[in-house]
Design a protein around this motif. Structure first.
Motif, PDB file in Angstrom:
ATOM      1  N   SER A 137       0.824  -1.217   0.000  1.00 13.04           N
ATOM      2  CA  SER A 137       0.000   0.000   0.000  1.00 13.04           C
ATOM      3  C   SER A 137       0.853   1.260   0.000  1.00 13.04           C
ATOM      4  O   SER A 137       0.398   2.323  -0.437  1.00 13.04           O
ATOM      5  CB  SER A 137      -0.941  -0.001   1.201  1.00 13.04           C
ATOM      6  N   TYR A 140       0.828   2.065  -3.631  1.00 16.99           N
ATOM      7  CA  TYR A 140      -0.415   2.431  -4.314  1.00 16.99           C
ATOM      8  C   TYR A 140      -1.241   3.532  -3.623  1.00 16.99           C
ATOM      9  O   TYR A 140      -1.947   4.282  -4.294  1.00 16.99           O
ATOM     10  CB  TYR A 140      -1.296   1.193  -4.472  1.00 16.99           C
ATOM     11  N   PHE A 144      -3.947   6.460  -5.103  1.00 18.82           N
ATOM     12  CA  PHE A 144      -5.395   6.433  -4.859  1.00 18.82           C
ATOM     13  C   PHE A 144      -5.863   7.747  -4.235  1.00 18.82           C
ATOM     14  O   PHE A 144      -6.889   8.306  -4.629  1.00 18.82           O
ATOM     15  CB  PHE A 144      -5.753   5.280  -3.908  1.00 18.82           C
ATOM     16  N   GLU A 145      -5.116   8.208  -3.228  1.00 20.33           N
ATOM     17  CA  GLU A 145      -5.525   9.414  -2.504  1.00 20.33           C
ATOM     18  C   GLU A 145      -5.586  10.625  -3.431  1.00 20.33           C
ATOM     19  O   GLU A 145      -6.473  11.475  -3.309  1.00 20.33           O
ATOM     20  CB  GLU A 145      -4.557   9.675  -1.348  1.00 20.33           C
ATOM     21  N   LEU A 148      -8.839  10.279  -5.450  1.00 14.36           N
ATOM     22  CA  LEU A 148     -10.017  10.496  -4.606  1.00 14.36           C
ATOM     23  C   LEU A 148     -10.165  11.967  -4.212  1.00 14.36           C
ATOM     24  O   LEU A 148     -11.270  12.521  -4.227  1.00 14.36           O
ATOM     25  CB  LEU A 148      -9.917   9.622  -3.349  1.00 14.36           C
ATOM     26  N   LYS A 158      -9.716   4.279  -0.186  1.00 16.94           N
ATOM     27  CA  LYS A 158      -8.501   3.598  -0.656  1.00 16.94           C
ATOM     28  C   LYS A 158      -8.431   2.170  -0.105  1.00 16.94           C
ATOM     29  O   LYS A 158      -7.880   1.269  -0.740  1.00 16.94           O
ATOM     30  CB  LYS A 158      -7.248   4.379  -0.247  1.00 16.94           C
ATOM     31  N   ALA A 161      -9.717  -0.989  -2.207  1.00 19.85           N
ATOM     32  CA  ALA A 161      -8.881  -1.730  -3.159  1.00 19.85           C
ATOM     33  C   ALA A 161      -8.207  -2.930  -2.487  1.00 19.85           C
ATOM     34  O   ALA A 161      -7.914  -3.934  -3.139  1.00 19.85           O
ATOM     35  CB  ALA A 161      -7.832  -0.811  -3.775  1.00 19.85           C
ATOM     36  N   TRP A 181      -9.326  -2.301  -8.924  1.00 21.27           N
ATOM     37  CA  TRP A 181     -10.685  -1.931  -8.512  1.00 21.27           C
ATOM     38  C   TRP A 181     -11.731  -2.902  -9.040  1.00 21.27           C
ATOM     39  O   TRP A 181     -12.924  -2.656  -8.909  1.00 21.27           O
ATOM     40  CB  TRP A 181     -10.992  -0.503  -8.967  1.00 21.27           C
ATOM     41  N   PRO A 205      -3.238   1.360 -12.856  1.00 25.24           N
ATOM     42  CA  PRO A 205      -3.563   1.938 -11.544  1.00 25.24           C
ATOM     43  C   PRO A 205      -4.111   3.360 -11.626  1.00 25.24           C
ATOM     44  O   PRO A 205      -5.071   3.696 -10.913  1.00 25.24           O
ATOM     45  CB  PRO A 205      -2.218   1.901 -10.808  1.00 25.24           C
ATOM     46  N   SER A 209      -8.172   4.010 -11.132  1.00 25.03           N
ATOM     47  CA  SER A 209      -8.486   4.759  -9.909  1.00 25.03           C
ATOM     48  C   SER A 209      -9.383   5.952 -10.226  1.00 25.03           C
ATOM     49  O   SER A 209     -10.319   6.261  -9.471  1.00 25.03           O
ATOM     50  CB  SER A 209      -7.202   5.231  -9.228  1.00 25.03           C
ATOM     51  N   THR A 213     -13.202   6.368  -8.835  1.00 28.20           N
ATOM     52  CA  THR A 213     -13.601   7.592  -8.138  1.00 28.20           C
ATOM     53  C   THR A 213     -14.846   8.197  -8.775  1.00 28.20           C
ATOM     54  O   THR A 213     -15.762   8.650  -8.080  1.00 28.20           O
ATOM     55  CB  THR A 213     -12.442   8.608  -8.161  1.00 28.20           C
TER      56      THR A 213
END
Length: 613
Positions: A137, A140, A144-145, A148, A158, A161, A181, A205, A209, A213
């Motif tokens: 993590s 990744y 993701f953050e 989002l 996050k 996932a 996802w 990714p 993502s 979102t």
């Protein structure tokens, strides 16, 4: 006294330096560099950044391992959240921690017995898994953050996932959901993810993502509750709407849970349990493994000519497994080039520097490879080459099946690289459903074996011209020219040559391909007429001397060759270790240096060398 000693030491040092210069000047030899391959000659000119590679092979294995995905998905599907679990975690302490999480989260994180049960189950059975997941993590979550935050979606999503794919971009469910996802085909298309023969952006990714979102944003506009958004992500908005109606209009996840599909009933609790373990991992003695590379240590470059991962790996010294991890959307391990669309290659930053500094040379190499690539329908084309001796050769490519016994620590990517084949092919040949292979299993590997058939020439025979033969085949044929003595010394094997009948073949064109007669073909194969069946195996040459050019067989021959004739060779003017090694089949420069205790690469005329073969 000290001054005298210092002066004497300085004098001796200068004398040694001058003497060594004189010796070098008096040496009467010319250093001959060994001939380099085209790939090595390209790489030798690269401008290199000395930054160390930031990803090692063990980290690659961890990031591409599917066992976490299989274990977690099985847990979520089969776990009974109403079954109590024996684990030391006081209920009052858990309530206090969940309340603290709820205060800073838009999700409804309320204590209930089902959530306690799944948290305790994960802590009891999945501690090691979460240590590994927390390392992955680190790679990744920043990505993701960012996606989002752009659309003001809660950053806690996050953790979804982790539940969906165990953070594996190559994860594929039994229903066909793909990527980090877990997008289904139609949903991926609906949210703008490109899916074709070369590219599947559900495994990208960044793009996946952004699509996830956007999906969350759209579902929140419908339900106005993030718990229900998660439920709709798993089972679809239609099933959530039905559960609300069956529950008498109630809109809290925990109130409608029993009217949702069975898998979705454990889905949101698994998400909240994952969030809890990430928040309180220290309190439960979970020590995260450390990520060897963060996402910010990579960068992308636009590709202008189609390139395979194998070519990129050879040129930049990046493992194919690492390229697969950093570029999971490329299905065939090839970065394609379309006229109407750009494609990008993600690399560690130091390798991006090497690529950009040597871009022209890299594309020249890929074009060189393309020019020499075998053209369609030429696999078994025999090529007759004029030779200076009384013999000529034919190069024939045939499939060869090998078996590899899986050793401890092996994975499919390493095995595929060893034999220069694709992971997907190994899975197809062995009917494997995942990338996991059990220790001790024998895997079938099918490679191409090139053999060189040696035949005696008729007087005044010229080379057989063929406009259908590619330039690369002519070059290869010229490289395999050998004389009778070399052939018998290297691999004196006699056997029949067989050929599998292809669509459109007849006895006439097969006889022409292999330089034989119709009568011989009929006699060797007990044929009463000219009819042959598609797929039949025919003998096309009897008792021929054959030299295999299959790499594995050649390496094996070199290892087995116990050459002990004890030849003495006297170096002539103009000789080099390279030219001498070429005179003796199976002998390398390293062998000569070892047998004669030569430290450098320098030899002088008149020097006596021991050749053990």
């Amino acid at each position: 006294m000290n001054v005298k000693n210092t002066t004497l030491s300085l004098f001796l040092l200068l004398s040694v330096h001058l003497f060594s210069q004189e010796v070098v000047e008096n040496k009467n030899f010319v250093k001959v560099e060994p001939k380099l391959s085209y790939l090595d000659s390209i790489k030798k000119t690269f401008v290199k950044d000395e930054m160390a590679s930031c990803v090692d092979s063990l980290w690659m294995k961890e990031l591409t391992n599917l066992d976490l995905y299989n274990n977690i998905t099985d847990d979520i599907k089969n776990i009974n959240i109403d079954e109590k679990v024996d684990y030391e975690l006081p209920t009052e302490l858990l309530k206090e921690r969940l309340a603290a999480m709820d205060a800073k989260s838009p999700f409804n994180i309320e204590y209930n017995q089902g959530l306690e049960n799944i948290i305790k189950s994960f802590l009891k059975n999945r501690k090691r898994s979460f240590e590994r997941l927390m390392a992955i993590s680190e790679y990744y979550f920043p990505l993701f953050e960012e996606a989002l935050a752009k659309q003001n979606v809660p950053l806690e999503i996050k953790y979804l996932a982790v539940v969906e794919s165990a953070l594996n971009p190559k994860a594929v469910s039994k229903m066909g959901a793909t990527g980090l996802w877990q997008f289904m085909y139609q949903t991926g298309k609906q949210y703008g993810l490109k899916i074709d023969s070369y590219v599947d952006e559900r495994s990208d990714p960044l793009k996946a993502s952004e699509a996830a979102t956007q999906y969350m944003t759209n579902m929140y506009k419908i339900f106005g509750d993030w718990d229900l958004v998660l439920a709709s992500y798993n089972s679809g908005p239609g099933n959530v709407s039905k559960a609300i109606r069956r529950s008498g209009g109630q809109q809290n996840y925990w109130n409608i849970r029993k009217n949702l599909p069975k898998e979705t009933q454990g889905y949101v609790p698994a998400f909240l349990a994952t969030m809890y373990i990430y928040e309180y991992h220290k309190e439960h003695g979970i020590i995260p493994n450390r990520a060897t590379v963060k996402h910010f240590a990579t960068d992308t470059i636009m590709i202008k000519k189609q390139m395979s991962f194998k070519q990129i790996s050879d040129l930049l010294d990046v493992p194919v497994a690492q390229l697969q991890l950093l570029n999971p959307s490329y299905k065939l391990n090839v970065v394609p080039v379309y006229h109407d669309e750009n494609h990008f290659l993600r690399l560690p930053q130091d390798k991006v520097a090497v690529f950009t500094s040597n871009e022209a040379k890299i594309y020249a190499y890929t074009q060189h490879e393309l020019d020499f690539r075998e053209k369609p329908f030429q696999v078994t084309k025999a090529i007759v080459v004029r030779d200076t001796t009384n013999y000529t050769t034919q190069r024939i490519t045939l499939p060869k099946t090998k078996y590899y016994k899986v050793k401890r620590g092996d994975n499919l990517s390493e095995i595929a690289n060893k034999y220069d084949v694709a992971v997907s092919d190994i899975k197809k040949w062995n009917k494997l459903k995942s990338n996991a292979v059990p220790y001790g299993k024998s895997l079938k590997i099918i490679t191409e074996q090139s053999i060189v058939r040696t035949i005696k020439k008729e007087p005044k025979v010229e080379a057989v011209p063929s406009e259908t033969v590619s330039e690369s085949q002519r070059v290869v044929a010229s490289e395999v020219k050998i004389n009778k003595e070399e052939e018998l010394a290297s691999n004196p094997e006699r056997k029949d040559i067989e050929y599998v009948v292809q669509k459109g073949d007849n006895l006439g064109n097969i006889a022409h391909k292999f330089g034989t007669t119709l009568a011989d073909l009929k006699q060797w194969n007990n044929l009463s007429d000219h009819n042959i069946a598609l797929g039949a195996t025919l003998i096309v040459a009897k008792d021929e001397i054959v030299i295999t050019t299959d790499k594995a067989t050649a390496d094996s021959f070199k290892k087995k060759a116990n050459l002990a004739t004890g030849i003495e060779y006297y170096v002539k003017k103009g000789d080099s270790l390279f030219s001498i090694a070429k005179k003796y089949p199976g002998v390398t420069i390293s062998d000569i240096k070892k047998w004669n205790d030569i430290r450098g690469g320098n030899i002088k005329p008149g020097m006596k060398l021991k050749i053990n073969g």
